[in-house]
Design a protein around this motif. Structure first.
Motif, PDB file in Angstrom:
ATOM      1  N   GLY A 189     -60.314  -9.681  14.455  1.00 31.94           N
ATOM      2  CA  GLY A 189     -60.907  -8.366  14.649  1.00 31.94           C
ATOM      3  C   GLY A 189     -60.974  -7.632  13.322  1.00 31.94           C
ATOM      4  O   GLY A 189     -61.306  -8.220  12.281  1.00 31.94           O
ATOM      5  N   ASP A 190     -60.612  -6.348  13.319  1.00 27.84           N
ATOM      6  CA  ASP A 190     -60.628  -5.606  12.059  1.00 27.84           C
ATOM      7  C   ASP A 190     -59.339  -5.812  11.260  1.00 27.84           C
ATOM      8  O   ASP A 190     -59.212  -5.326  10.132  1.00 27.84           O
ATOM      9  N   GLY A 191     -58.382  -6.514  11.857  1.00 25.14           N
ATOM     10  CA  GLY A 191     -57.152  -6.863  11.136  1.00 25.14           C
ATOM     11  C   GLY A 191     -56.176  -5.711  10.963  1.00 25.14           C
ATOM     12  O   GLY A 191     -55.195  -5.838  10.230  1.00 25.14           O
ATOM     13  N   SER A 192     -56.391  -4.598  11.655  1.00 23.14           N
ATOM     14  CA  SER A 192     -55.526  -3.435  11.452  1.00 23.14           C
ATOM     15  C   SER A 192     -54.220  -3.522  12.241  1.00 23.14           C
ATOM     16  O   SER A 192     -53.283  -2.764  11.981  1.00 23.14           O
ATOM     17  N   GLN A 193     -54.156  -4.447  13.213  1.00 27.47           N
ATOM     18  CA  GLN A 193     -52.941  -4.587  14.018  1.00 27.47           C
ATOM     19  C   GLN A 193     -51.808  -5.170  13.162  1.00 27.47           C
ATOM     20  O   GLN A 193     -52.030  -6.030  12.323  1.00 27.47           O
ATOM     21  N   TYR A 194     -50.594  -4.656  13.407  1.00 28.11           N
ATOM     22  CA  TYR A 194     -49.460  -5.098  12.590  1.00 28.11           C
ATOM     23  C   TYR A 194     -48.933  -6.456  13.055  1.00 28.11           C
ATOM     24  O   TYR A 194     -48.996  -6.804  14.237  1.00 28.11           O
ATOM     25  N   PHE A 195     -48.425  -7.191  12.093  1.00 29.81           N
ATOM     26  CA  PHE A 195     -47.984  -8.572  12.251  1.00 29.81           C
ATOM     27  C   PHE A 195     -46.506  -8.616  11.830  1.00 29.81           C
ATOM     28  O   PHE A 195     -46.189  -8.795  10.656  1.00 29.81           O
ATOM     29  N   PRO A 196     -45.571  -8.392  12.774  1.00 30.08           N
ATOM     30  CA  PRO A 196     -44.149  -8.347  12.419  1.00 30.08           C
ATOM     31  C   PRO A 196     -43.590  -9.758  12.232  1.00 30.08           C
ATOM     32  O   PRO A 196     -43.308 -10.453  13.196  1.00 30.08           O
ATOM     33  N   TRP A 197     -43.404 -10.159  10.999  1.00 29.43           N
ATOM     34  CA  TRP A 197     -43.055 -11.546  10.670  1.00 29.43           C
ATOM     35  C   TRP A 197     -41.606 -11.627  10.177  1.00 29.43           C
ATOM     36  O   TRP A 197     -40.998 -10.627   9.812  1.00 29.43           O
ATOM     37  N   ILE A 198     -41.089 -12.863  10.138  1.00 26.88           N
ATOM     38  CA  ILE A 198     -39.780 -13.115   9.538  1.00 26.88           C
ATOM     39  C   ILE A 198     -39.719 -14.575   9.092  1.00 26.88           C
ATOM     40  O   ILE A 198     -40.215 -15.470   9.786  1.00 26.88           O
ATOM     41  N   HIS A 199     -39.164 -14.815   7.909  1.00 25.13           N
ATOM     42  CA  HIS A 199     -38.979 -16.174   7.400  1.00 25.13           C
ATOM     43  C   HIS A 199     -37.908 -16.873   8.251  1.00 25.13           C
ATOM     44  O   HIS A 199     -36.918 -16.265   8.649  1.00 25.13           O
ATOM     45  N   ILE A 200     -38.089 -18.152   8.515  1.00 24.11           N
ATOM     46  CA  ILE A 200     -37.163 -18.902   9.361  1.00 24.11           C
ATOM     47  C   ILE A 200     -35.727 -18.818   8.842  1.00 24.11           C
ATOM     48  O   ILE A 200     -34.782 -18.703   9.628  1.00 24.11           O
ATOM     49  N   ARG A 201     -35.532 -18.816   7.518  1.00 21.23           N
ATOM     50  CA  ARG A 201     -34.166 -18.764   7.002  1.00 21.23           C
ATOM     51  C   ARG A 201     -33.524 -17.407   7.266  1.00 21.23           C
ATOM     52  O   ARG A 201     -32.326 -17.325   7.565  1.00 21.23           O
ATOM     53  N   ASP A 202     -34.309 -16.335   7.155  1.00 22.10           N
ATOM     54  CA  ASP A 202     -33.775 -15.014   7.476  1.00 22.10           C
ATOM     55  C   ASP A 202     -33.507 -14.884   8.981  1.00 22.10           C
ATOM     56  O   ASP A 202     -32.553 -14.203   9.387  1.00 22.10           O
ATOM     57  N   MET A 203     -34.333 -15.519   9.779  1.00 23.79           N
ATOM     58  CA  MET A 203     -34.117 -15.498  11.225  1.00 23.79           C
ATOM     59  C   MET A 203     -32.762 -16.098  11.574  1.00 23.79           C
ATOM     60  O   MET A 203     -31.955 -15.502  12.299  1.00 23.79           O
ATOM     61  N   VAL A 204     -32.496 -17.273  11.036  1.00 19.42           N
ATOM     62  CA  VAL A 204     -31.232 -17.957  11.325  1.00 19.42           C
ATOM     63  C   VAL A 204     -30.061 -17.209  10.685  1.00 19.42           C
ATOM     64  O   VAL A 204     -29.001 -17.053  11.307  1.00 19.42           O
ATOM     65  N   SER A 205     -30.247 -16.710   9.472  1.00 11.90           N
ATOM     66  CA  SER A 205     -29.183 -15.938   8.819  1.00 11.90           C
ATOM     67  C   SER A 205     -28.845 -14.682   9.614  1.00 11.90           C
ATOM     68  O   SER A 205     -27.685 -14.279   9.703  1.00 11.90           O
ATOM     69  N   GLY A 206     -29.865 -14.067  10.215  1.00  9.10           N
ATOM     70  CA  GLY A 206     -29.635 -12.881  11.034  1.00  9.10           C
ATOM     71  C   GLY A 206     -28.803 -13.198  12.268  1.00  9.10           C
ATOM     72  O   GLY A 206     -27.900 -12.438  12.641  1.00  9.10           O
ATOM     73  N   ILE A 207     -29.082 -14.329  12.908  1.00  6.79           N
ATOM     74  CA  ILE A 207     -28.301 -14.740  14.077  1.00  6.79           C
ATOM     75  C   ILE A 207     -26.851 -14.998  13.680  1.00  6.79           C
ATOM     76  O   ILE A 207     -25.911 -14.561  14.356  1.00  6.79           O
ATOM     77  N   LEU A 208     -26.646 -15.691  12.562  1.00 11.48           N
ATOM     78  CA  LEU A 208     -25.289 -15.973  12.093  1.00 11.48           C
ATOM     79  C   LEU A 208     -24.559 -14.682  11.720  1.00 11.48           C
ATOM     80  O   LEU A 208     -23.348 -14.554  11.946  1.00 11.48           O
TER      81      LEU A 208
END
Length: 297
Positions: A189-208
């Protein structure tokens, strides 16, 4: 610690279990034979929670199980599969935790930023209360409600409101690579929608981080501190791959392909990990260029 993991063969689970090598790990899986091929030796596999006689022998539960939500159109049957794959296993875990004389001290359970529905360009943190009728919110809200029943003075509950996990091994990024490598990538589309991303290593580090910090409980946004619009993400991905960024996918095409499920691509959340950062968590990849460079170099 003895840690029970569900969803241990998924995108996040595979990396997480590899980081738990110094613990006793039990993985709930429908196919122990397949799981043995991709997870470290020493992991115990069970097909059913009843194979654990008593949850008093478990110190922590990390619940990541769930049918992918955007892989197929949301027929009524598929909606049922999405809900039951999250709610059903969570209800069983909570029942076992509540029945244990000495329950696990920690229950970390999945959710997603879909809990927030579409919030446009409003910055969203964990304090936002949402009352919405859309399917993604309903899935997450009830998932969290079930998990929170395990909360007690003996068990703390952490809820993972996860963004789009970036990894070359699977998920959204892997699906996007081929068209972008061919120079056919572009915003939706117009690309204005936000894309909340996270790197896999930060994802796992956050869980730990949550696992090892016994005072933390409640919802946590597992998203990078610098969410990008869909257009900015698309441009950064094309730039990292050194490919042109000239095309776009019109909204009607997404709606035709995915139907109601297309809302996950056409809407977004500018979600930030305020609670994690306020408690001292540091992201290895806080910005998109460094994350994509690390994954794609």
């Amino acid at each position: 610690m003895h840690i029970l993991v569900t969803g241990g063969t998924g995108l996040i689970g595979r990396v997480l279990v590899a980081q738990l090598e110094h613990h006793q790990v039990t993985v709930l899986t429908r196919s122990p034979e397949s799981a043995q091929k991709i997870l470290p030796s020493g992991v115990r596999f069970i097909r059913d929670l009843d194979e654990l006689s008593d949850f008093s022998e478990v110190d922590a539960v990390i619940n990541l199980a769930g049918e992918p939500i955007v892989d197929k159109r949301w027929s009524e049957q598929q909606k049922g599969i999405i809900c039951s794959s999250r709610w059903g296993i969570t209800e069983k875990i909570v029942k076992r935790i509540l029945a244990a004389d000495k329950p696990p001290h920690t229950f970390i359970s999945g959710s997603a930023v879909g809990y927030y529905s579409d919030q446009g360009d409003t910055i969203v943190d964990e304090t936002l209360k949402v009352d919405s009728t859309d399917f993604a919110h309903a899935v997450c809200a009830n998932w969290e409600k079930i998990a929170k029943r395990a909360q007690s003075n003996k068990t703390r509950v952490c809820l993972l409101r996860t963004g789009i996990v970036l990894s070359k091994e699977g998920g959204a990024l892997k699906k996007m690579l081929l068209p972008y490598q061919l120079g056919l990538g572009g915003p939706i589309g117009d690309g204005s929608q936000y894309f909340p991303w996270i790197h896999i290593r930060d994802m796992v580090s956050g869980i730990l981080f949550l696992l090892n910090n016994e005072k933390m409980q409640g919802p946590f946004n597992l998203t990078a501190p610098n969410p990008a619009t869909n257009k900015a993400f698309s441009k950064a991905l094309a730039s990292t791959l050194k490919r042109p960024h000239l095309l776009f996918t019109p909204k009607f095409a997404i709606s035709l392909m995915l139907g109601e499920a297309g809302q996950l691509l056409l809407e977004g959340q500018r979600a930030v990990p305020r609670t994690l950062e306020d408690n001292g968590f540091t992201f290895e990849f806080p910005d998109l260029p460094s994350a994509l460079e690390d994954l794609l170099r």
